[in-house]
Design a protein around this motif. Structure first.
Motif, PDB file in Angstrom:
ATOM      1  N   SER A  63       0.457  -1.284  -0.346  1.00  0.00           N
ATOM      2  CA  SER A  63      -0.181  -0.148  -0.038  1.00  0.00           C
ATOM      3  C   SER A  63       0.734   1.306   0.336  1.00  0.00           C
ATOM      4  CB  SER A  63      -1.030   0.367   1.143  1.00  0.00           C
ATOM      5  OG  SER A  63       0.228   0.213   2.073  1.00  0.00           O
ATOM      6  N   LYS A  64      -0.274   2.857  -0.148  1.00  0.00           N
ATOM      7  CA  LYS A  64       1.315   3.628  -0.247  1.00  0.00           C
ATOM      8  C   LYS A  64       1.420   4.240   0.748  1.00  0.00           C
ATOM      9  CE  LYS A  64       0.564   8.013  -1.952  1.00  0.00           C
ATOM     10  NZ  LYS A  64      -0.801   9.321  -2.677  1.00  0.00           N
ATOM     11  N   SER A  65       0.943   3.712   1.814  1.00  0.00           N
ATOM     12  CA  SER A  65       1.237   3.715   3.296  1.00  0.00           C
ATOM     13  C   SER A  65       2.278   2.791   3.947  1.00  0.00           C
ATOM     14  CB  SER A  65      -0.120   3.783   4.227  1.00  0.00           C
ATOM     15  OG  SER A  65      -0.367   2.677   4.411  1.00  0.00           O
ATOM     16  N   HIS A  66       2.264   1.746   3.291  1.00  0.00           N
ATOM     17  CA  HIS A  66       3.708   1.005   3.615  1.00  0.00           C
ATOM     18  C   HIS A  66       4.959   1.401   3.252  1.00  0.00           C
ATOM     19  CE1 HIS A  66       0.418  -2.171   5.142  1.00  0.00           C
ATOM     20  NE2 HIS A  66       1.894  -2.103   6.484  1.00  0.00           N
ATOM     21  N   ARG A  67       4.441   2.412   1.621  1.00  0.00           N
ATOM     22  CA  ARG A  67       6.128   2.021   1.048  1.00  0.00           C
ATOM     23  C   ARG A  67       6.375   3.581   1.410  1.00  0.00           C
ATOM     24  NH1 ARG A  67       3.030   0.927  -3.404  1.00  0.00           N
ATOM     25  NH2 ARG A  67       2.355   3.098  -3.669  1.00  0.00           N
ATOM     26  N   PHE A  68       5.776   4.466   2.114  1.00  0.00           N
ATOM     27  CA  PHE A  68       5.753   5.471   2.678  1.00  0.00           C
ATOM     28  C   PHE A  68       6.607   5.263   4.086  1.00  0.00           C
ATOM     29  CE2 PHE A  68       4.748   8.652   6.440  1.00  0.00           C
ATOM     30  CZ  PHE A  68       5.984   9.499   5.169  1.00  0.00           C
ATOM     31  N   ALA A  69       5.952   4.428   4.870  1.00  0.00           N
ATOM     32  CA  ALA A  69       6.708   3.647   5.843  1.00  0.00           C
ATOM     33  C   ALA A  69       8.282   3.384   6.278  1.00  0.00           C
ATOM     34  CB  ALA A  69       5.787   3.029   6.865  1.00  0.00           C
ATOM     35  N   CYS A  70       7.556   2.682   4.972  1.00  0.00           N
ATOM     36  CA  CYS A  70       9.502   2.365   4.494  1.00  0.00           C
ATOM     37  C   CYS A  70      10.383   2.788   4.272  1.00  0.00           C
ATOM     38  CB  CYS A  70       9.545   0.813   3.401  1.00  0.00           C
ATOM     39  SG  CYS A  70       8.696  -0.344   4.100  1.00  0.00           S
ATOM     40  N   THR A  71      10.296   4.236   3.084  1.00  0.00           N
ATOM     41  CA  THR A  71      11.178   4.864   2.672  1.00  0.00           C
ATOM     42  C   THR A  71      11.678   5.769   3.429  1.00  0.00           C
ATOM     43  OG1 THR A  71      10.037   4.934   0.341  1.00  0.00           O
ATOM     44  CG2 THR A  71      10.580   6.568   0.815  1.00  0.00           C
ATOM     45  N   TRP A  72       9.812   6.271   4.509  1.00  0.00           N
ATOM     46  CA  TRP A  72      11.146   7.115   5.990  1.00  0.00           C
ATOM     47  C   TRP A  72      11.638   6.303   6.484  1.00  0.00           C
ATOM     48  CZ3 TRP A  72      10.118   6.028  10.690  1.00  0.00           C
ATOM     49  CH2 TRP A  72      10.152   7.731  11.842  1.00  0.00           C
ATOM     50  N   GLY A  73      11.765   5.414   6.937  1.00  0.00           N
ATOM     51  CA  GLY A  73      12.106   4.982   7.564  1.00  0.00           C
ATOM     52  C   GLY A  73      13.755   4.429   7.219  1.00  0.00           C
ATOM     53  N   SER A  74      14.036   4.378   5.813  1.00  0.00           N
ATOM     54  CA  SER A  74      15.132   4.360   5.343  1.00  0.00           C
ATOM     55  C   SER A  74      16.137   5.179   5.480  1.00  0.00           C
ATOM     56  CB  SER A  74      15.021   3.914   3.711  1.00  0.00           C
ATOM     57  OG  SER A  74      14.473   4.573   3.018  1.00  0.00           O
ATOM     58  N   ASP A  75      15.115   6.604   5.265  1.00  0.00           N
ATOM     59  CA  ASP A  75      16.040   7.863   5.407  1.00  0.00           C
ATOM     60  C   ASP A  75      16.245   8.006   6.710  1.00  0.00           C
ATOM     61  OD1 ASP A  75      15.259   8.576   2.601  1.00  0.00           O
ATOM     62  OD2 ASP A  75      13.332   9.398   3.450  1.00  0.00           O
ATOM     63  N   ILE A  76      15.204   7.340   7.872  1.00  0.00           N
ATOM     64  CA  ILE A  76      16.426   7.753   9.250  1.00  0.00           C
ATOM     65  C   ILE A  76      17.582   6.942   9.009  1.00  0.00           C
ATOM     66  CG2 ILE A  76      15.327   7.092  11.345  1.00  0.00           C
ATOM     67  CD1 ILE A  76      14.019  10.244  10.371  1.00  0.00           C
ATOM     68  N   ALA A  77      17.110   5.900   8.965  1.00  0.00           N
ATOM     69  CA  ALA A  77      18.351   4.516   9.016  1.00  0.00           C
ATOM     70  C   ALA A  77      19.405   5.340   8.256  1.00  0.00           C
ATOM     71  CB  ALA A  77      17.982   3.607   9.149  1.00  0.00           C
ATOM     72  N   ALA A  78      19.392   6.373   7.132  1.00  0.00           N
ATOM     73  CA  ALA A  78      20.860   6.597   6.140  1.00  0.00           C
ATOM     74  C   ALA A  78      21.128   7.545   7.150  1.00  0.00           C
ATOM     75  CB  ALA A  78      20.156   6.680   4.989  1.00  0.00           C
ATOM     76  N   GLY A  79      20.239   8.394   7.904  1.00  0.00           N
ATOM     77  CA  GLY A  79      20.760   9.634   8.565  1.00  0.00           C
ATOM     78  C   GLY A  79      22.082   9.318   9.846  1.00  0.00           C
ATOM     79  N   ALA A  80      21.043   7.977  10.430  1.00  0.00           N
ATOM     80  CA  ALA A  80      21.962   7.530  11.481  1.00  0.00           C
ATOM     81  C   ALA A  80      22.950   7.297  11.225  1.00  0.00           C
ATOM     82  CB  ALA A  80      20.475   7.040  12.286  1.00  0.00           C
ATOM     83  N   GLN A  81      23.115   6.438  10.173  1.00  0.00           N
ATOM     84  CA  GLN A  81      23.969   5.886  10.456  1.00  0.00           C
ATOM     85  C   GLN A  81      25.558   6.734   9.805  1.00  0.00           C
ATOM     86  OE1 GLN A  81      25.627   3.153  10.237  1.00  0.00           O
ATOM     87  NE2 GLN A  81      26.898   2.370   9.002  1.00  0.00           N
ATOM     88  N   ARG A  82      25.099   8.459   8.980  1.00  0.00           N
ATOM     89  CA  ARG A  82      25.827   9.282   8.262  1.00  0.00           C
ATOM     90  C   ARG A  82      26.467   9.870   9.826  1.00  0.00           C
ATOM     91  NH1 ARG A  82      21.631  11.646   5.929  1.00  0.00           N
ATOM     92  NH2 ARG A  82      22.021  11.048   4.295  1.00  0.00           N
ATOM     93  N   SER A  83      25.136  10.370  11.070  1.00  0.00           N
ATOM     94  CA  SER A  83      25.304  10.578  11.736  1.00  0.00           C
ATOM     95  C   SER A  83      26.933   9.835  13.277  1.00  0.00           C
ATOM     96  CB  SER A  83      24.672  10.495  12.399  1.00  0.00           C
ATOM     97  OG  SER A  83      23.730  12.333  12.451  1.00  0.00           O
ATOM     98  N   LYS A  84      26.563   8.270  12.816  1.00  0.00           N
ATOM     99  CA  LYS A  84      27.762   7.583  12.979  1.00  0.00           C
ATOM    100  C   LYS A  84      28.851   7.398  12.689  1.00  0.00           C
ATOM    101  CE  LYS A  84      27.557   2.759  12.957  1.00  0.00           C
ATOM    102  NZ  LYS A  84      27.166   1.690  12.415  1.00  0.00           N
TER     103      LYS A  84
END
Length: 109
Positions: free
Chosen positions: A26-47
């Motif tokens: 669903s659109k909401s599941h794709r959004f959640a996966c995309t949003w979460g992947s952005d958070i994970a990438a930002g956290a990795q960048r910070s780390k």
């Protein structure tokens, strides 16, 4: 030769099936996966840049989120990213997170 043809046909079917499955999200599941992947990438960048987990969490505390569930989810994703010994680039973390999120959502069905 025959084995190669069968393998290519099997691979083609697998790729086609995975494309169909991705569209079933669903659109909401794709959004959640995309949003979460952005958070994970930002956290990795910070780390990788030397920001402490405390500092990363503090940055999330002041950030504005669209939904109430996002702040705590972002905290959890960030903590998991920091607890990982991975030295992958943020783009690779983002791709991996997204793929695993989609796989998880499809497995729930």
């Amino acid at each position: 030769m025959r084995t190669i043809v069968i393998t290519v046909a099997t691979l083609s079917l697998a790729i086609l099936a995975s494309g169909v499955q991705a569209r079933e999200l669903s659109k909401s599941h794709r959004f959640a996966c995309t949003w979460g992947s952005d958070i994970a990438a930002g956290a990795q960048r910070s780390k990788l840049s030397g920001v402490s987990l405390y500092g990363a969490r503090k940055q999330l505390q002041v950030r504005k989120f669209q939904q109430p569930w996002m702040r705590m989810t972002a905290m959890g994703i960030t903590e998991q990213t920091y607890n990982s010994s991975s030295k992958l680039k943020p783009a690779a973390v983002k791709q991996t997170y997204y793929e695993q999120c989609v796989r998880h959502e499809l497995a729930q069905r």
